[in-house]
Enzyme design. Structure first.
Site, PDB file in Angstrom:
ATOM      1  N   GLY A 159      39.218  56.757  71.743  1.00  0.00           N
ATOM      2  CA  GLY A 159      39.392  58.200  71.620  1.00  0.00           C
ATOM      3  C   GLY A 159      40.827  58.501  71.243  1.00  0.00           C
ATOM      4  O   GLY A 159      41.485  57.733  70.559  1.00  0.00           O
ATOM      5  N   CYS A 160      41.320  59.608  71.724  1.00  0.00           N
ATOM      6  CA  CYS A 160      42.677  60.042  71.424  1.00  0.00           C
ATOM      7  C   CYS A 160      43.690  59.024  71.926  1.00  0.00           C
ATOM      8  O   CYS A 160      43.640  58.609  73.083  1.00  0.00           O
ATOM      9  CB  CYS A 160      42.917  61.393  72.089  1.00  0.00           C
ATOM     10  SG  CYS A 160      44.619  61.952  71.981  1.00  0.00           S
ATOM     11  N   PHE A 161      44.617  58.631  71.069  1.00  0.00           N
ATOM     12  CA  PHE A 161      45.590  57.617  71.500  1.00  0.00           C
ATOM     13  C   PHE A 161      46.562  58.128  72.551  1.00  0.00           C
ATOM     14  O   PHE A 161      47.184  57.354  73.258  1.00  0.00           O
ATOM     15  CB  PHE A 161      46.314  56.940  70.351  1.00  0.00           C
ATOM     16  CG  PHE A 161      46.912  57.814  69.274  1.00  0.00           C
ATOM     17  CD1 PHE A 161      47.433  59.074  69.529  1.00  0.00           C
ATOM     18  CD2 PHE A 161      46.973  57.344  67.976  1.00  0.00           C
ATOM     19  CE1 PHE A 161      47.994  59.842  68.527  1.00  0.00           C
ATOM     20  CE2 PHE A 161      47.538  58.098  66.955  1.00  0.00           C
ATOM     21  CZ  PHE A 161      48.046  59.355  67.239  1.00  0.00           C
ATOM     22  N   CYS A 200      45.662  59.551  75.229  1.00  0.00           N
ATOM     23  CA  CYS A 200      45.003  59.193  76.492  1.00  0.00           C
ATOM     24  C   CYS A 200      45.144  57.710  76.798  1.00  0.00           C
ATOM     25  O   CYS A 200      45.534  57.335  77.904  1.00  0.00           O
ATOM     26  CB  CYS A 200      43.520  59.548  76.437  1.00  0.00           C
ATOM     27  SG  CYS A 200      43.160  61.293  76.250  1.00  0.00           S
TER      28      CYS A 200
END
Length: 181
Positions: free
Chosen positions: A13-15, A17
């Site tokens: 997902g979002c890096f 995170c």
């Protein structure tokens, strides 16, 4: 530099995170946010966001294998994102947010395959795991403002509502793996 450093590359997902999670682990020396798995050279964030480049938002984890193992990194990777949603993590939707392990060598590939088989055999998740296992190609560092994002922007809404719950889960389940500050 530490002679025992190894590199793992994950997309979950979002890096922002995944970077925030792995930076907190004992034995992790450095985490770099970037892009990999796509088909153009030197992509920029604005291009990644369209999903048309084929890249995933990913992180490279530089870790001391004498202090934390690749298998432990895999365990934490699967525990801190949803590997059962195709091209999505929460409200982040698109191939750039896919769950993927980019292996650097055959040992990492086999470890990832074995770990996924273990998770499936133990029925850890209610839905099938869709995490891809891909050979690492070129890795492009993300722009500077993406590096160490959570630590520099922890009061921002996305950090509060998306990243903080992941860090809370990390502290609850892996307190013995966290750096002491």
């Amino acid at each position: 530099m530490n002679d025992n450093l190894q590199v793992a590359t994950f997309a979950g997902g979002c890096f922002w995170c995944t970077e925030a999670v792995f930076l907190r682990l004992e034995g992790v020396e450095k985490v770099v946010s970037g892009y990999t798995g796509g088909h153009i050279k030197n992509p920029a964030y604005r291009e990644i966001c369209t999903g048309r480049t084929g890249h995933a938002e990913a992180i490279q984890i530089f870790y001391d294998e004498n202090r934390i193992s690749y298998k432990e990194l895999l365990e934490i990777f699967f525990a801190t994102h949803d590997p059962t949603t195709l091209n999505r993590q929460g409200n982040d939707i698109g191939t750039q947010y896919r769950s993927s392990i980019f292996y650097h060598n055959d040992i990492q590939k086999q470890s990832a395959e074995d770990f996924i088989k273990y998770l499936e055999n133990e029925q850890i998740f209610d839905s099938p795991i869709v995490t891809e296992i891909e050979l690492l190609g070129p890795f492009y560092n993300a722009e500077d403002y993406h590096q160490n994002y959570y630590n520099q922007n922890s009061e921002q809404g996305y950090c509060q509502f998306v990243i903080n719950p992941k860090l809370k889960k990390l502290r609850a389940n892996y307190s013995n793996k966290l750096k002491t500050i």
